[in-house]
Design a protein around this motif. Structure first.
Motif, PDB file in Angstrom:
ATOM      1  N   VAL A  13      24.142  66.058  34.120  1.00  0.00           N
ATOM      2  CA  VAL A  13      25.150  66.087  33.058  1.00  0.00           C
ATOM      3  C   VAL A  13      25.280  64.704  32.440  1.00  0.00           C
ATOM      4  O   VAL A  13      25.386  63.702  33.137  1.00  0.00           O
ATOM      5  CB  VAL A  13      26.523  66.544  33.601  1.00  0.00           C
ATOM      6  CG1 VAL A  13      27.570  66.519  32.497  1.00  0.00           C
ATOM      7  CG2 VAL A  13      26.417  67.918  34.206  1.00  0.00           C
ATOM      8  N   SER A  15      27.590  62.558  29.578  1.00  0.00           N
ATOM      9  CA  SER A  15      28.862  62.622  28.849  1.00  0.00           C
ATOM     10  C   SER A  15      28.905  61.539  27.777  1.00  0.00           C
ATOM     11  O   SER A  15      28.379  60.440  27.964  1.00  0.00           O
ATOM     12  CB  SER A  15      30.038  62.464  29.810  1.00  0.00           C
ATOM     13  OG  SER A  15      30.032  61.196  30.413  1.00  0.00           O
ATOM     14  N   ARG A  16      29.512  61.894  26.649  1.00  0.00           N
ATOM     15  CA  ARG A  16      29.674  60.966  25.527  1.00  0.00           C
ATOM     16  C   ARG A  16      31.008  61.231  24.841  1.00  0.00           C
ATOM     17  O   ARG A  16      31.401  62.383  24.675  1.00  0.00           O
ATOM     18  CB  ARG A  16      28.573  61.145  24.479  1.00  0.00           C
ATOM     19  CG  ARG A  16      27.194  60.778  24.944  1.00  0.00           C
ATOM     20  CD  ARG A  16      27.019  59.263  25.064  1.00  0.00           C
ATOM     21  NE  ARG A  16      25.684  58.936  25.486  1.00  0.00           N
ATOM     22  CZ  ARG A  16      25.290  58.747  26.733  1.00  0.00           C
ATOM     23  NH1 ARG A  16      26.150  58.865  27.705  1.00  0.00           N
ATOM     24  NH2 ARG A  16      24.050  58.438  27.027  1.00  0.00           N
ATOM     25  N   GLU A  17      31.674  60.158  24.412  1.00  0.00           N
ATOM     26  CA  GLU A  17      32.899  60.302  23.636  1.00  0.00           C
ATOM     27  C   GLU A  17      32.541  60.572  22.185  1.00  0.00           C
ATOM     28  O   GLU A  17      31.686  59.896  21.614  1.00  0.00           O
ATOM     29  CB  GLU A  17      33.738  59.037  23.726  1.00  0.00           C
ATOM     30  CG  GLU A  17      34.384  58.841  25.077  1.00  0.00           C
ATOM     31  CD  GLU A  17      35.286  57.635  25.109  1.00  0.00           C
ATOM     32  OE1 GLU A  17      35.930  57.320  24.093  1.00  0.00           O
ATOM     33  OE2 GLU A  17      35.324  56.999  26.167  1.00  0.00           O
ATOM     34  N   THR A  22      35.600  64.293  24.627  1.00  0.00           N
ATOM     35  CA  THR A  22      34.410  63.911  25.384  1.00  0.00           C
ATOM     36  C   THR A  22      33.537  65.144  25.505  1.00  0.00           C
ATOM     37  O   THR A  22      34.002  66.211  25.889  1.00  0.00           O
ATOM     38  CB  THR A  22      34.780  63.371  26.775  1.00  0.00           C
ATOM     39  OG1 THR A  22      35.487  62.145  26.606  1.00  0.00           O
ATOM     40  CG2 THR A  22      33.547  63.115  27.616  1.00  0.00           C
ATOM     41  N   LEU A  24      30.289  66.987  27.192  1.00  0.00           N
ATOM     42  CA  LEU A  24      29.410  67.019  28.352  1.00  0.00           C
ATOM     43  C   LEU A  24      28.199  67.856  27.984  1.00  0.00           C
ATOM     44  O   LEU A  24      28.343  68.950  27.439  1.00  0.00           O
ATOM     45  CB  LEU A  24      30.110  67.662  29.551  1.00  0.00           C
ATOM     46  CG  LEU A  24      31.447  67.070  29.988  1.00  0.00           C
ATOM     47  CD1 LEU A  24      32.002  67.867  31.162  1.00  0.00           C
ATOM     48  CD2 LEU A  24      31.310  65.612  30.346  1.00  0.00           C
ATOM     49  N   ASP A  26      24.946  69.616  29.659  1.00  0.00           N
ATOM     50  CA  ASP A  26      24.199  70.009  30.850  1.00  0.00           C
ATOM     51  C   ASP A  26      22.735  70.009  30.459  1.00  0.00           C
ATOM     52  O   ASP A  26      22.279  70.876  29.709  1.00  0.00           O
ATOM     53  CB  ASP A  26      24.649  71.383  31.317  1.00  0.00           C
ATOM     54  CG  ASP A  26      23.893  71.871  32.544  1.00  0.00           C
ATOM     55  OD1 ASP A  26      22.940  71.192  32.985  1.00  0.00           O
ATOM     56  OD2 ASP A  26      24.257  72.933  33.062  1.00  0.00           O
ATOM     57  N   TYR A  32      26.687  72.532  25.838  1.00  0.00           N
ATOM     58  CA  TYR A  32      27.697  71.503  25.620  1.00  0.00           C
ATOM     59  C   TYR A  32      29.064  72.020  26.039  1.00  0.00           C
ATOM     60  O   TYR A  32      29.374  73.193  25.863  1.00  0.00           O
ATOM     61  CB  TYR A  32      27.792  71.143  24.129  1.00  0.00           C
ATOM     62  CG  TYR A  32      26.688  70.268  23.624  1.00  0.00           C
ATOM     63  CD1 TYR A  32      26.776  68.886  23.720  1.00  0.00           C
ATOM     64  CD2 TYR A  32      25.577  70.818  23.016  1.00  0.00           C
ATOM     65  CE1 TYR A  32      25.766  68.076  23.239  1.00  0.00           C
ATOM     66  CE2 TYR A  32      24.553  70.024  22.528  1.00  0.00           C
ATOM     67  CZ  TYR A  32      24.657  68.651  22.641  1.00  0.00           C
ATOM     68  OH  TYR A  32      23.652  67.863  22.167  1.00  0.00           O
ATOM     69  N   ALA A  40      38.896  64.512  29.897  1.00  0.00           N
ATOM     70  CA  ALA A  40      37.879  63.453  29.852  1.00  0.00           C
ATOM     71  C   ALA A  40      38.180  62.349  30.860  1.00  0.00           C
ATOM     72  O   ALA A  40      37.271  61.847  31.533  1.00  0.00           O
ATOM     73  CB  ALA A  40      37.804  62.873  28.444  1.00  0.00           C
ATOM     74  N   TRP A  43      37.306  63.649  34.260  1.00  0.00           N
ATOM     75  CA  TRP A  43      35.845  63.611  34.423  1.00  0.00           C
ATOM     76  C   TRP A  43      35.377  62.191  34.740  1.00  0.00           C
ATOM     77  O   TRP A  43      34.568  61.973  35.641  1.00  0.00           O
ATOM     78  CB  TRP A  43      35.166  64.132  33.162  1.00  0.00           C
ATOM     79  CG  TRP A  43      33.677  64.059  33.234  1.00  0.00           C
ATOM     80  CD1 TRP A  43      32.874  63.092  32.695  1.00  0.00           C
ATOM     81  CD2 TRP A  43      32.808  64.966  33.898  1.00  0.00           C
ATOM     82  NE1 TRP A  43      31.557  63.346  32.988  1.00  0.00           N
ATOM     83  CE2 TRP A  43      31.490  64.499  33.725  1.00  0.00           C
ATOM     84  CE3 TRP A  43      33.004  66.139  34.625  1.00  0.00           C
ATOM     85  CZ2 TRP A  43      30.384  65.158  34.253  1.00  0.00           C
ATOM     86  CZ3 TRP A  43      31.905  66.791  35.147  1.00  0.00           C
ATOM     87  CH2 TRP A  43      30.609  66.301  34.954  1.00  0.00           C
ATOM     88  N   GLN A  44      35.891  61.223  33.999  1.00  0.00           N
ATOM     89  CA  GLN A  44      35.487  59.832  34.205  1.00  0.00           C
ATOM     90  C   GLN A  44      35.845  59.373  35.619  1.00  0.00           C
ATOM     91  O   GLN A  44      35.049  58.701  36.279  1.00  0.00           O
ATOM     92  CB  GLN A  44      36.153  58.925  33.173  1.00  0.00           C
ATOM     93  CG  GLN A  44      35.784  57.468  33.331  1.00  0.00           C
ATOM     94  CD  GLN A  44      36.465  56.567  32.318  1.00  0.00           C
ATOM     95  OE1 GLN A  44      37.409  56.970  31.637  1.00  0.00           O
ATOM     96  NE2 GLN A  44      36.004  55.349  32.206  1.00  0.00           N
ATOM     97  N   GLU A  47      33.383  60.803  37.962  1.00  0.00           N
ATOM     98  CA  GLU A  47      32.107  60.068  37.855  1.00  0.00           C
ATOM     99  C   GLU A  47      32.168  58.738  38.595  1.00  0.00           C
ATOM    100  O   GLU A  47      31.154  58.275  39.117  1.00  0.00           O
ATOM    101  CB  GLU A  47      31.759  59.808  36.392  1.00  0.00           C
ATOM    102  CG  GLU A  47      31.192  60.981  35.661  1.00  0.00           C
ATOM    103  CD  GLU A  47      30.680  60.606  34.286  1.00  0.00           C
ATOM    104  OE1 GLU A  47      29.562  61.020  33.968  1.00  0.00           O
ATOM    105  OE2 GLU A  47      31.397  59.904  33.542  1.00  0.00           O
TER     106      GLU A  47
END
Length: 90
Positions: A13, A15-17, A22, A24, A26, A32, A40, A43-44, A47
């Motif tokens: 996965v 992730s991008r803002e 955000t 994700l 896969d 997406y 978000a 999730w961060q 991570e």
């Protein structure tokens, strides 16, 4: 999956803002997923290696929401993440 369960974020996965959201991706399925700012941040924290409970406690200290409601909302998000294999039991 519960917040108290040990979990790990899938290495497949990315992730991008994107604006206030955000995204994700896969890489395995090409699917997406969008997360709101609270999702978000959760999730961060995952991570970064935080447990679900640690992440909940951090979010509870930053947002004015009852812990029971936050727990319920995060467990619903975690269920979606688990169902889509973005997070797995460790």
């Amino acid at each position: 999956m519960k917040l108290s369960d040990k979990m790990q974020v899938s290495s497949a996965v990315v992730s991008r803002e994107v604006g206030e959201e955000t995204m994700l991706l896969d890489l395995g399925s090409g699917t997406y997923f969008g997360l709101d700012p609270v999702g978000a941040q959760f999730w961060q924290l995952l991570e970064e290696g935080k447990s679900g409970l640690e992440a909940r406690d951090i979010l509870a200290s930053e947002y004015d929401v009852p812990v029971e409601q936050l727990t319920s909302d995060l467990e619903a998000l975690l269920e979606m993440l688990t169902t889509n294999r973005l997070v797995a039991p460790a």
